[in-house]
Design a protein around this motif. Structure first.
Motif, PDB file in Angstrom:
ATOM      1  N   LYS A 374       0.864  -1.179   0.000  1.00 46.10           N
ATOM      2  CA  LYS A 374       0.000   0.000   0.000  1.00 46.10           C
ATOM      3  C   LYS A 374       0.895   1.222   0.000  1.00 46.10           C
ATOM      4  CE  LYS A 374      -3.518  -2.366   2.676  1.00 46.10           C
ATOM      5  NZ  LYS A 374      -2.999  -3.173   3.779  1.00 46.10           N
ATOM      6  N   VAL A 379       7.334  -2.065   2.691  1.00 43.06           N
ATOM      7  CA  VAL A 379       7.494  -3.412   3.236  1.00 43.06           C
ATOM      8  C   VAL A 379       8.929  -3.892   3.025  1.00 43.06           C
ATOM      9  CG1 VAL A 379       6.817  -5.824   2.927  1.00 43.06           C
ATOM     10  CG2 VAL A 379       5.074  -4.039   3.015  1.00 43.06           C
ATOM     11  N   ALA A 401       8.494  -9.850   8.445  1.00 42.44           N
ATOM     12  CA  ALA A 401       9.697  -9.093   8.131  1.00 42.44           C
ATOM     13  C   ALA A 401       9.780  -8.755   6.643  1.00 42.44           C
ATOM     14  CB  ALA A 401      10.932  -9.877   8.557  1.00 42.44           C
ATOM     15  N   GLY A 402       9.155  -9.594   5.817  1.00 42.50           N
ATOM     16  CA  GLY A 402       9.184  -9.331   4.386  1.00 42.50           C
ATOM     17  C   GLY A 402       9.830 -10.448   3.571  1.00 42.50           C
ATOM     18  N   LYS A 403      10.039 -11.596   4.185  1.00 38.02           N
ATOM     19  CA  LYS A 403      10.707 -12.702   3.484  1.00 38.02           C
ATOM     20  C   LYS A 403       9.879 -13.183   2.291  1.00 38.02           C
ATOM     21  CE  LYS A 403      10.667 -15.184   7.265  1.00 38.02           C
ATOM     22  NZ  LYS A 403      10.016 -14.242   8.196  1.00 38.02           N
ATOM     23  N   THR A 404       8.606 -13.431   2.537  1.00 38.29           N
ATOM     24  CA  THR A 404       7.751 -13.905   1.456  1.00 38.29           C
ATOM     25  C   THR A 404       7.702 -12.880   0.334  1.00 38.29           C
ATOM     26  OG1 THR A 404       6.438 -14.891   3.199  1.00 38.29           O
ATOM     27  CG2 THR A 404       5.492 -14.914   1.000  1.00 38.29           C
ATOM     28  N   THR A 405       7.604 -11.632   0.741  1.00 42.45           N
ATOM     29  CA  THR A 405       7.532 -10.561  -0.254  1.00 42.45           C
ATOM     30  C   THR A 405       8.770 -10.572  -1.146  1.00 42.45           C
ATOM     31  OG1 THR A 405       6.288  -9.301   1.394  1.00 42.45           O
ATOM     32  CG2 THR A 405       7.092  -8.103  -0.523  1.00 42.45           C
ATOM     33  N   TYR A 414       4.861  -9.446  -7.991  1.00 40.03           N
ATOM     34  CA  TYR A 414       4.779  -7.996  -7.757  1.00 40.03           C
ATOM     35  C   TYR A 414       6.028  -7.381  -8.366  1.00 40.03           C
ATOM     36  CZ  TYR A 414       1.387  -9.277  -4.164  1.00 40.03           C
ATOM     37  OH  TYR A 414       0.305  -9.788  -3.499  1.00 40.03           O
ATOM     38  N   GLU A 628      -2.991 -11.188   9.783  1.00 42.36           N
ATOM     39  CA  GLU A 628      -2.740  -9.898   9.159  1.00 42.36           C
ATOM     40  C   GLU A 628      -3.666  -9.740   7.955  1.00 42.36           C
ATOM     41  OE1 GLU A 628       1.279 -10.556   8.351  1.00 42.36           O
ATOM     42  OE2 GLU A 628       1.926  -9.926  10.323  1.00 42.36           O
ATOM     43  N   ILE A 631      -3.489 -11.507   4.110  1.00 40.67           N
ATOM     44  CA  ILE A 631      -3.084 -12.910   4.049  1.00 40.67           C
ATOM     45  C   ILE A 631      -4.226 -13.691   4.639  1.00 40.67           C
ATOM     46  CG2 ILE A 631      -1.301 -14.551   4.639  1.00 40.67           C
ATOM     47  CD1 ILE A 631       0.503 -12.265   5.300  1.00 40.67           C
TER      48      ILE A 631
HETATM   49  P1  ADP Z   1       7.232 -12.726   6.159  1.00 43.25           P
HETATM   50  O1  ADP Z   1       7.214 -13.657   4.999  1.00 43.25           O
HETATM   51  O2  ADP Z   1       8.606 -12.340   6.563  1.00 43.25           O
HETATM   52  O3  ADP Z   1       6.452 -13.214   7.315  1.00 43.25           O
HETATM   53  P2  ADP Z   1       5.692 -11.048   4.463  1.00 43.25           P
HETATM   54  O4  ADP Z   1       6.561 -10.795   3.286  1.00 43.25           O
HETATM   55  O5  ADP Z   1       4.641 -12.080   4.318  1.00 43.25           O
HETATM   56  O6  ADP Z   1       6.597 -11.374   5.722  1.00 43.25           O
HETATM   57  O7  ADP Z   1       5.006  -9.697   4.902  1.00 43.25           O
HETATM   58  C1  ADP Z   1       5.700  -8.499   5.064  1.00 43.25           C
HETATM   59  C2  ADP Z   1       4.740  -7.393   5.423  1.00 43.25           C
HETATM   60  O8  ADP Z   1       3.907  -7.132   4.326  1.00 43.25           O
HETATM   61  C3  ADP Z   1       3.843  -7.727   6.582  1.00 43.25           C
HETATM   62  O9  ADP Z   1       3.733  -6.580   7.366  1.00 43.25           O
HETATM   63  C4  ADP Z   1       2.522  -8.051   5.945  1.00 43.25           C
HETATM   64  O10 ADP Z   1       1.480  -7.650   6.775  1.00 43.25           O
HETATM   65  C5  ADP Z   1       2.553  -7.215   4.713  1.00 43.25           C
HETATM   66  N1  ADP Z   1       1.816  -7.881   3.627  1.00 43.25           N
HETATM   67  C6  ADP Z   1       2.029  -9.110   3.153  1.00 43.25           C
HETATM   68  N2  ADP Z   1       1.184  -9.389   2.132  1.00 43.25           N
HETATM   69  C7  ADP Z   1       0.427  -8.303   1.970  1.00 43.25           C
HETATM   70  C8  ADP Z   1      -0.626  -7.943   1.058  1.00 43.25           C
HETATM   71  N3  ADP Z   1      -1.058  -8.778   0.118  1.00 43.25           N
HETATM   72  N4  ADP Z   1      -1.186  -6.722   1.194  1.00 43.25           N
HETATM   73  C9  ADP Z   1      -0.759  -5.871   2.126  1.00 43.25           C
HETATM   74  N5  ADP Z   1       0.224  -6.132   2.986  1.00 43.25           N
HETATM   75  C10 ADP Z   1       0.821  -7.330   2.934  1.00 43.25           C
END
Ligand code: ADP
Length: 651
Positions: A374, A379, A401-405, A414, A628, A631
């Motif tokens: 957003k 992130v 923390a942002g690992k998945t991102t 993305y 959160e 997700i």
């Molecule tokens: P991790 O994998 O380290 O647990 P994520 O990458 O899943 O962390 O998330 C990093 C941040 O981005 C978190 O604060 C999460 O709330 C936010 N986030 C993840 N996915 C979304 C999404 N689709 N929309 C908005 N915020 C997101």
């Protein structure tokens, strides 16, 4: 009445989307675009209109026969004429009904075909939408648009277009017929009509407002049904024994929908009541004035009766013609919603000069990458790292923390806000999406399986794979023997979201799927949930061939994984705060050391098979992220797995 309505409106609007006041903006482009959908079916439409024309014209005959019955047969006491005219009247009515059947058949063909075109187009568009779209859009809304709105378009042809043409024709023919009978009576009759035109616009507006809110509410209702009556949601509701709350929520939402629908219907009803009163006054005046003319010998009795019949034919079409404004507005609103979806732009766009890459070496490089889901809420902040071809890099760090991102940016699920993600030194934005994604395999924590056979789920990785290749992949993923032990082997149905399989089995199927695809780069989100030692060993054995000879980015939750990694990246709050090997990082005594103490130490691992509360929900990695926003999948799915495992470990 009006005051009540106004208050009701205001209270309803409060808290709803801002665009409710917006009427559909009718532009020439929009109309042309709508026409575009009808164009391919113009031949059928012409047939429909021929039917409509014929039945409107034939509709004049029964009243005229009535006149003949009274004036010719009854006045002259001629039984033969009476029989003839009566039979004629019945015959014509039969013919009109017959034409009606043909018309509705053709009608249905046209509208169903248009729906098919639009629905398919919409699915195609939605499929290409970026992930961001799905996490920000309620599934219920998507379903509602594809089903309700698109189906609503059906009525545009059937109700709006055909009815309008029919009404215009009926009015034209009837007016001509009554003037041919007596112009004085005709003028008197027509004078009645304008009196009920005035309120029409008001009704149209009110109906339009309600219709739109009803749509929003219906989407909400669909959402509730979909979430709480799906497997995952149902488990969650049951576990937390929230049935009563959920039911109340459902009841409230459906009450609101019903109230809206009642209001919508009522708005029209008042209008119709008004019209009906006038349609009763009309004939009375006609009989009075017509009777006067009969007494003076200027008119026959039959003419008056026929005249009233014809005039009655007029009221319906005139009413609905003014009401058609409502239908048109409604139709346009539907098309507007449909077009809104059809016009969605895939955010991740392919550059016009995107190149198709061949076999990769598999180097991944992040260069000062910033990313936010957003605007204004970063992130990922200034993330830079390199993964050499064939290396295994582990991402560790607290939840959120942002690992998945980070892993999402590699296959361009993305795009970064700034900075560059490169593969083999090429900016991923310059690589064609298909060739990029073909070389990247992803195994997520919460394995998603389609509700079909195991074979189809595995072949989803590569549909042209041979039976041998598939079995080979399954053997490597340590799942072949299990599949063969099932009654229907590879043709076993997995059930909704793979509920019939344990988490470990599902994950091994996902690994087989990824191995079959044979990508150069693997992204693996290790399951946080614990497995019994047998499953654990199988998964470990399955992961080895998955990662072998490939570049891999692993979100690590297992000590064995971090130990095996060539490099560990420690992510905290969107930044890479430490990097190095296990021993280097341990020696450093920073965040990694803390994570290690909390998460990776064997004692904690040994504690695993205890209970949901003491273990999984306490693990730092699992605790927060699943509630959160954005997700929405993993939590319930994970719960199911946990229940499964608990059952297993007890048995
Ligand atoms: P991790 O994998 O380290 O647990 P994520 O990458 O899943 O962390 O998330 C990093 C941040 O981005 C978190 O604060 C999460 O709330 C936010 N986030 C993840 N996915 C979304 C999404 N689709 N929309 C908005 N915020 C997101």
């Amino acid at each position: 009445m009006h005051m009540g309505m106004g208050g009701w409106h205001r209270s309803l609007r409060h808290g709803f989307a801002d665009d409710l006041d917006v009427k559909p903006t009718v532009t020439k482009e929009m109309l042309l675009r709508i026409l575009g959908y009808f164009k391919p079916h113009w031949k059928l439409m012409v047939l429909v209109f021929i039917c409509v024309g014929a039945s409107s014209l034939l509709g004049l005959i029964p009243p005229l026969l009535t006149r003949a019955i009274i004036d010719d047969a009854l006045m002259n006491k001629n039984f033969r004429l009476l029989t003839l005219y009566t039979l004629g009247s019945i015959g014509v009515s039969f013919l009109i009904s017959l034409i009606g059947v043909a018309e509705s058949y053709l009608n249905t063909l046209v509208s169903k075909r248009i729906i098919l075109d639009i629905r398919n187009a919409m699915y195609g568009v939605l499929q290409r939408m970026p992930l961001k779209f799905f996490s920000n859009t309620r599934t219920g809304d998507i379903i509602s648009r594809i089903n309700n709105d698109v189906s609503g378009v059906e009525s545009v042809f059937q109700r709006t277009i055909v009815t309008t043409v029919q009404n215009v024709l009926v009015i034209g023919f009837t007016v001509a017929a009554i003037f041919a009978m007596d112009w004085r009576l005709s003028i008197l009759g027509l004078c009645m009509i304008p009196t009920f035109i005035v309120p029409t616009r008001r009704v149209g507006k009110a109906r339009w407002d309600i219709a739109k809110i009803t749509h929003e509410k219906l989407a909400e209702l669909n959402q509730i049904i979909q979430e709480t009556l799906g497997v995952a949601g149902a488990v969650l509701v049951k576990i937390f024994t929230r049935e009563d709350d959920q039911r109340e929520k459902f009841i409230n939402a459906s009450k609101e929908v019903v109230q809206l629908q009642i209001k919508e219907a009522l708005v029209g009803r008042w209008f119709f009541m008004f019209v009906r009163t006038f349609s009763a006054i009309g004939p009375a005046l006609i009989y009075f004035y017509g009777g006067y003319l009969v007494i003076r010998g200027e008119l026959t009795v039959g003419t008056i009766v026929a005249f009233i019949n014809l005039l009655n034919r007029l009221f319906g079409p005139v009413t609905s013609l003014f009401n058609i404004h409502v239908e048109v507005t409604r139709s346009l609103a539907l098309f507007e919603r449909v077009f809104e979806y059809l016009d969605l732009q895939p955010e991740v766009l392919e550059a016009p000069d995107a190149v198709s890459i061949g076999e990769l070496k598999g180097e991944i490089e992040f260069e000062r990458v910033n990313f936010s889901y957003k605007p204004g809420q970063p992130v990922l902040k200034d993330v830079s790292f390199t993964v050499e071809p064939g290396q295994m890099v582990a991402l560790v760090g607290p939840s959120g923390a942002g690992k998945t991102t980070i892993t999402y940016l590699v296959p361009r699920l993305y795009d970064p806000d700034s900075g560059v993600v490169k593969i083999d030194g090429i900016d991923v934005k310059k690589i064609s999406l298909k060739s990029l994604r073909q070389q990247i395999g992803i195994v997520t924590q919460d394995t998603f399986l389609f509700n079909t056979t195991i074979r189809e789920n595995i072949l989803f990785g590569r549909k042209d794979a041979t039976e041998e290749e598939m079995i080979e992949a399954c053997k490597a993923a340590q799942i072949h023997d299990f599949i063969m032990s099932l009654e229907n082997g590879y043709d076993t149905l997995v059930g909704e979201r793979g509920i019939k399989l344990s988490g470990g089995e599902k994950q091994r199927i996902a690994i087989a799927r990824a191995i079959l695809r044979d990508p150069r780069i693997i992204i693996l989100d290790e399951a946080t949930s614990s497995l019994d030692s047998h499953s654990e060993a199988l998964i470990k054995a399955a992961i080895a061939p998955l990662l072998a000879n490939r570049t891999s980015l692993v979100i690590a939750h297992r000590l064995s994984t971090v130990l095996a990694a060539d490099k560990i990246l420690v992510v905290e709050d969107g930044r890479i705060v430490e990097s190095g090997t296990h021993h280097e990082l341990l020696a450093k005594g920073g965040l990694y050391r803390r994570l290690y103490d909390e998460q990776f130490r064997p004692e904690i691992q040994n504690r695993r098979l205890q209970s949901i509360n003491s273990e999984n929900l306490d693990m730092p990695e699992t605790r927060v992220r699943h509630i959160e926003p954005g997700i929405n999948e993993p939590f319930p799915a994970r719960l199911i797995q946990q229940i499964h495992w608990n059952a297993n470990s007890e048995g």
